[in-house]
Scaffold this active site. Structure first.
Site, mmCIF file in Angstrom:
data_model
loop_
_atom_site.group_PDB
_atom_site.id
_atom_site.type_symbol
_atom_site.label_atom_id
_atom_site.label_comp_id
_atom_site.label_asym_id
_atom_site.label_seq_id
_atom_site.Cartn_x
_atom_site.Cartn_y
_atom_site.Cartn_z
ATOM 1 N N ASP A 263 62.575 69.165 35.148
ATOM 2 C CA ASP A 263 61.554 68.583 34.042
ATOM 3 C C ASP A 263 60.206 68.683 34.730
ATOM 4 O OD1 ASP A 263 60.357 68.031 31.774
ATOM 5 O OD2 ASP A 263 61.674 66.179 31.401
HETATM 6 C C1 BGC Z 1 59.334 66.938 28.790
HETATM 7 C C2 BGC Z 1 60.382 67.993 28.712
HETATM 8 C C3 BGC Z 1 59.656 69.307 28.174
HETATM 9 C C4 BGC Z 1 58.624 69.567 29.392
HETATM 10 C C5 BGC Z 1 57.852 70.782 29.289
HETATM 11 C C6 BGC Z 1 58.223 67.417 29.795
HETATM 12 O O1 BGC Z 1 57.371 66.332 29.666
HETATM 13 O O2 BGC Z 1 60.143 65.699 29.234
HETATM 14 O O3 BGC Z 1 61.208 67.704 27.538
HETATM 15 O O4 BGC Z 1 60.398 70.468 28.096
HETATM 16 O O5 BGC Z 1 57.843 68.576 29.542
HETATM 17 O O6 BGC Z 1 56.919 70.909 28.247
#
Ligand code: BGC
Length: 717
Positions: A263
């Site tokens: 993530d």
């Molecule tokens: C979130 C994810 C997301 C990623 C990319 C993160 O802050 O937890 O769910 O896919 O950002 O935007």
């Protein structure tokens, strides 16, 4: 199986080029032809040259932009390895569908599949190759804002929806009208303690495997091309450094062989978690755990500095991960056509089409839940003299979080949709979401006094759901409760329409309202869907995918709790028996149970029959459900089948959903539906952490919500 192209590239690539494939950044580093080395990249000592080895980018879309960036990148990349473009396309791209929790409330996998298909088709036209969806985290704590991204509290419902979503996004062949799915967040992110965002998760591996893992497994079985690690700690180790979770469970036991991406910044956050001292150590941990792509953490960029003299183990791990990224590029057809799906006409003809918008409306109609309807106050006749009041009345903020390509300002509001159909409708906001003035309040009350019925459009704005939106209080904001109390003093029927991304404590709202429609964030066509439901053109059929508590103190609350040694004998009330599992100041039962949702039709389960009452674990249980509709109108409902195991090797939930089907039944009719339940759905996780279907006594329980069930015993031999 690796293709010849991937083999060739792996031969030709330098170690630094392989490392590049493992770094993901936002696409704004490639503005107009020249890479810009931005802050975090600078501190990671990345050069412009190394930026042109980066394997994937996120968060940009639009055919023209994508084409230009890809073109420019390929001019600079030595081996002409194209970029992958990834983005969060969660519940629609420009045609916004109801939020995933609402799609869960549809209890209709076809609705989920169509929502994902349309999102895939539109975003693919916008140049996206991979979506960071579906999010399949099991959620039981409405304080956590991200419950809106999940399909709810039940392992089986989540699994069915995970499968449908992956199928919708990827299609059969991942062609250029589809996108690769990235199931997230692995794992158990939904169990953040106290519902506080990014907080520790501590569930046992047994419980993890029983309840949290099934939906991820379903997405992996449906061939999701990627998995994303979660921000949280599990079994004492942050997910992105968790070798047991990623290597033993995900890769081995779950047989996942696609790309594992961290993530956002999660690899670098291993330093904050306190398991790594610096970026290099964080990178080592993540790589060893099998994380292929470091999203926005720039920890893997540390390997660039010493690419020439890496130890063999690290070099091998980098090889493995780079190969997986290249395989994904191959699977997406990017080596054949780096500009896949990009042409001038597609964006104009395939996005926000009438058909897509109709699908979004149908999904909203399928997912809105009728929680209360005293004296059959709903549906309304169009001529009703109604006052529409509340902060959501004229707000386009009904798309929900993760709708970055949607435009609230251009979204039809409830006021617009409803006033087109109701000639005698008047309206006033009466209050904002979290602020109010005496003047506005008085104006709204005066207006409501003139009318026969009040429609109170209440709720939360979209930025109070989604990531980083934990709430300690899950009632409607005080200003809106004041408004509702004042309206209630008029002694007129109040229909509360609630827009929110999470279960709320609606105890007072329920006391003050004659009817309640829970709309979730219903998306681009949500207002039209609501208008049709209010007027009875559509009969509501959504069911709650999460339990609605009576008060925040009951949280986490969910229907499939485990049995305890001292169960409460009076879950709906209070009594004098002290030593039981209960509260002194609150009943155990929720306000609205999982699977609950009313219809304008009067549908009920009359009886159920099992084809066989003794089966083997390999059999399929066939249950025939006799349904009756005593009203004159037809309606849809969800037949929900739960089982209970009398004695297990490990403790068993009081009930578990094992099958469901959304069905339609004509007015004044009886209808029989046969639902098949493979006995493998009844497996439990034993103490040795392996799954098995136990022999013994069971019960099948069938109903239209998780509380009112008809029970029949059966035996597994
Ligand atoms: C979130 C994810 C997301 C990623 C990319 C993160 O802050 O937890 O769910 O896919 O950002 O935007």
């Amino acid at each position: 199986m690796s293709s010849e192209k991937v083999d060739q590239l792996m031969q030709a690539m330098t170690t630094a080029e392989k490392i590049g494939q493992l770094i993901q950044t936002t696409a704004d580093v490639f503005p107009n032809g020249d890479a810009v080395v931005t802050g975090p990249m600078k501190s990671a000592n990345m050069s412009a040259e190394s930026v042109y080895t980066i394997g994937t980018v996120l968060g940009i879309s639009g055919a023209k932009k994508v084409e230009q960036i890809q073109y420019d990148y390929l001019q600079h990349n030595r081996l002409k390895i194209p970029l992958i473009f990834m983005a969060d396309v969660i519940h629609g791209y420009q045609t916004i569908f109801p939020i995933p929790l609402a799609l869960g409330a549809s209890f209709n996998p076809e609705t989920m599949k169509i929502a994902s298909q349309v999102a895939a088709q539109e975003s693919a036209a916008g140049g996206i190759h991979v979506t960071f969806a579906p999010m399949v985290d099991l959620v039981r704590d409405p304080r956590w804002g991200r419950v809106m991204e999940s399909t709810g509290e039940d392992p089986y419902l989540n699994s069915v929806m995970a499968t449908a979503s992956v199928q919708g996004f990827q299609g059969d062949s991942l062609d250029d009208h589809h996108v690769a799915a990235c199931v997230k967040h692995f794992a158990a992110y939904g169990a953040a303690e106290a519902g506080r965002e990014y907080n520790t998760v501590d569930v046992s591996e047994w419980r993890f495997k029983e309840q949290y893992l099934p939906a991820y497994q379903a997405a992996v079985d449906a061939q999701a091309a990627l998995v994303m690690t979660s921000f949280n700690t599990l079994f004492g180790v942050p997910a992105s450094a968790n070798q047991h979770l990623m290597r033993d469970i995900l890769r081995q036991e779950m047989a996942f062989n696609g790309v594992l991406i961290s993530d956002w910044g999660a690899v670098a956050e291993l330093i904050n978690h306190g398991v790594a001292g610096d970026h290099q150590a964080a990178a080592d941990l993540a790589l060893k755990a099998g994380v292929d792509i470091d999203m926005m953490g720039y920890a893997y960029a540390k390997y660039l500095e010493k690419a020439a003299d890496l130890d063999t183990t690290t070099a091998q791990l980098i090889d493995e991960s780079a190969r997986r990224v290249l395989e994904l590029k191959d699977k997406l057809g990017l080596f054949t056509d780096p500009y896949r799906g990009l042409d001038d006409t597609r964006e104009a003809t395939e996005i926000k089409t009438t058909a897509n918008l109709q699908a979004a409306q149908a999904a909203a109609e399928d997912s809105i839940v009728l929680l209360k309807n005293d004296r059959a106050v709903l549906p309304l006749v169009p001529e009703t003299r109604a006052a529409l009041i509340g902060p959501v009345t004229d707000s386009g903020d009904i798309l929900g979080s993760w709708s970055w390509q949607g435009d609230p300002a251009a979204t039809e509001t409830i006021k617009t949709a409803l006033s087109a159909a109701m000639p005698n409708l008047t309206f006033a906001a009466g209050s904002d979401y979290r602020t109010s003035s005496v003047r506005d309040l008085k104006e709204a009350v005066a207006l409501a006094r003139q009318q026969d019925v009040i429609i109170a459009a209440l709720g939360l704005p979209a930025d109070e759901s989604g990531e980083a939106t934990s709430l300690a209080n899950i009632q409607l904001p005080a200003e809106q409760l004041v408004l509702l109390r004042e309206l209630a003093k008029l002694n007129k029927p109040i229909i509360s329409v609630i827009v929110a991304g999470r279960p709320l404590d609606l105890t007072e709202v329920a006391d003050l309202s004659t009817a309640i429609l829970f709309a979730w964030f219903p998306g681009s066509k949500g207002a039209a869907a609501l208008s049709r439901i209010l007027l009875g053109e559509v009969n509501p059929s959504g069911k709650l995918p999460m339990t609605f508590p009576r008060s925040v103190g009951q949280v986490p609350i969910y229907y499939n709790e485990y049995r305890t040694g001292r169960p409460s004998t009076n879950p709906f009330g209070r009594d004098d028996i002290k030593y039981q599992s209960k509260y002194m100041d609150e009943v155990n039962a929720p306000l609205y149970p999982f699977g609950f949702g009313l219809s304008y039709a009067d549908i009920s389960v009359k009886a159920i029959e099992l084809a066989q009452t003794t089966v083997t674990p390999a059999d399929t249980l066939a249950v025939t459900v006799h349904l009756e509709n005593q009203s004159t109108i037809s309606g849809k409902t969800v037949i929900e089948c739960y089982t209970h195991q009398q004695v297990g090797e490990t403790v068993r939930p009081v009930k578990s959903l094992v099958a469901f089907e959304k069905v339609e039944i004509a007015g004044e009719s009886l209808a029989d539906f046969t639902i098949e339940i493979p006995c493998e759905h009844l497996a439990s996780v034993h103490q040795d952490l392996h799954q098995a279907v136990d022999s013994g006594e069971y019960q099948i329980m069938v109903g239209l919500d998780s509380d009112n069930l008809i029970t029949v015993p059966f035996t597994i031999e």
